[in-house]
Design a protein around this motif. Structure first.
Motif, PDB file in Angstrom:
ATOM      1  N   ASP A 146      66.851  50.918  62.496  1.00 22.82           N
ATOM      2  CA  ASP A 146      66.851  49.459  62.400  1.00 22.82           C
ATOM      3  C   ASP A 146      65.411  48.980  62.587  1.00 22.82           C
ATOM      4  O   ASP A 146      64.484  49.785  62.467  1.00 22.82           O
ATOM      5  CB  ASP A 146      67.805  48.833  63.428  1.00 22.82           C
ATOM      6  N   ARG A 171      71.932  47.057  60.425  1.00 24.83           N
ATOM      7  CA  ARG A 171      71.578  46.030  61.403  1.00 24.83           C
ATOM      8  C   ARG A 171      72.427  44.794  61.189  1.00 24.83           C
ATOM      9  O   ARG A 171      73.116  44.649  60.165  1.00 24.83           O
ATOM     10  CB  ARG A 171      70.098  45.673  61.299  1.00 24.83           C
ATOM     11  N   ARG A 210      62.877  46.166  56.130  1.00 24.49           N
ATOM     12  CA  ARG A 210      63.674  47.344  55.790  1.00 24.49           C
ATOM     13  C   ARG A 210      62.876  48.309  54.930  1.00 24.49           C
ATOM     14  O   ARG A 210      62.936  49.525  55.120  1.00 24.49           O
ATOM     15  CB  ARG A 210      64.956  46.927  55.046  1.00 24.49           C
ATOM     16  N   GLU A 224      66.085  42.428  67.815  1.00 20.34           N
ATOM     17  CA  GLU A 224      66.246  43.309  66.664  1.00 20.34           C
ATOM     18  C   GLU A 224      67.142  44.514  66.971  1.00 20.34           C
ATOM     19  O   GLU A 224      67.574  45.215  66.060  1.00 20.34           O
ATOM     20  CB  GLU A 224      64.883  43.803  66.177  1.00 20.34           C
ATOM     21  N   ILE A 278      73.067  44.801  66.969  1.00 16.67           N
ATOM     22  CA  ILE A 278      73.761  45.164  65.731  1.00 16.67           C
ATOM     23  C   ILE A 278      75.098  44.444  65.646  1.00 16.67           C
ATOM     24  O   ILE A 278      75.474  43.895  64.616  1.00 16.67           O
ATOM     25  CB  ILE A 278      73.989  46.689  65.663  1.00 16.67           C
TER      26      ILE A 278
END
Length: 273
Positions: free
Chosen positions: A11, A40, A69, A121, A124
């Protein structure tokens, strides 16, 4: 015994690089195929479009996330090439928890990160590590969100209470136990007799330098805290334990030790359910 297919969850969290570094070392050490699964949390675009003036913000936000990404994918591919291992990159479609559980069906080992409440971040889904752990088809190696863990699997601590989950975890951890320099079986007093049988089984597999230690938590200390304190005091670099829990009426319920380890782990933990 060995791991030939390893899946690592990727992620954009701050701890992703350390997780990848450990996965690469394990894949190289076992001569394993490594799958990097990018998954994610993704906000629902409808929640932006129903609010006036937010559609453009969502489009900008989505572009930024696609760039992030792409950067993680390039890092993964570069590191796989540098390590000279066989690897593949995959991106989850739909629910990330379901994707990880589904991909675990064809992996010998799944590597996940501990949730970091201070890093958005790393989010999830609600109770992501717990859900993935209890729904995985095999062992899950959970990596703390702090630390690099250059030493891994040399000193293994096995939490043993003679339960089905603990036995499953030990068998799943055999590829690591057989490579360890030292293995300690840590047990409450009532499970001591079965520890002799466990030690004999591990020795027949080829494990060396095995000892048995009784777990004696202090009065105000939980079992999970006692495990982590023992691991720190003995400089262990891998904890092996069963994961206890079940889902009932769509509510996740975890055992106390499992819950404590997931929230306060200080070393990599291999869990099986």
């Amino acid at each position: 015994m060995s791991c030939k297919t390893i899946m690592v969850h990727m992620d954009t969290s701050a701890s992703a690089n350390a997780r990848l570094s450990l996965a690469l070392r394990l894949a190289r050490g076992f001569g394993a195929h490594l799958e990097g699964l990018f998954a994610r949390f993704e906000p629902n675009p409808r929640e932006f479009h129903v609010m006036g003036g937010t559609a453009a913000y969502y489009d900008t936000h989505r572009t930024l996330r696609m760039e992030q990404r792409g950067a993680i994918e390039r890092l993964f591919r570069a590191e796989v090439s540098r390590a000279q291992i066989d690897g593949v990159w995959a991106v989850s479609e739909g629910d990330p928890v379901s994707a990880i559980m589904q991909r675990s069906r064809t992996a010998d080992l799944v590597i996940l990160g501990q949730a970091n409440p201070d890093d958005p971040e790393s989010y999830i889904a609600d109770r992501f590590p717990e859900s993935a752990l209890l729904g995985a088809a095999g062992p899950v190696l959970l990596v703390p969100y702090t630390g690099r863990f250059e030493s891994f699997g040399k000193r293994v601590l096995v939490a043993w209470n003679a339960s089905r989950e603990a036995a499953r975890a030990v068998h799943d951890a055999l590829p690591f136990i057989l490579r360890a320099v030292h293995v300690t079986i840590l047990t409450p007093e009532q499970s001591h007799a079965s520890c002799e049988d466990l030690a004999a089984m591990l020795a027949r597999h080829g494990a060396t330098s095995i000892d048995i230690t009784l777990l004696a938590p202090h009065a105000a200390e939980s079992t999970g805290d006692a495990l982590l304190n023992h691991a720190a005091d003995g400089a262990y670099d891998l904890l092996v334990m069963g994961a206890y829990g079940h889902t009932r009426f769509q509510e996740l319920v975890l055992g106390g030790a499992t819950r404590t380890i997931l929230s306060t782990m200080t070393l990599p933990v291999l869990m099986s359910h």
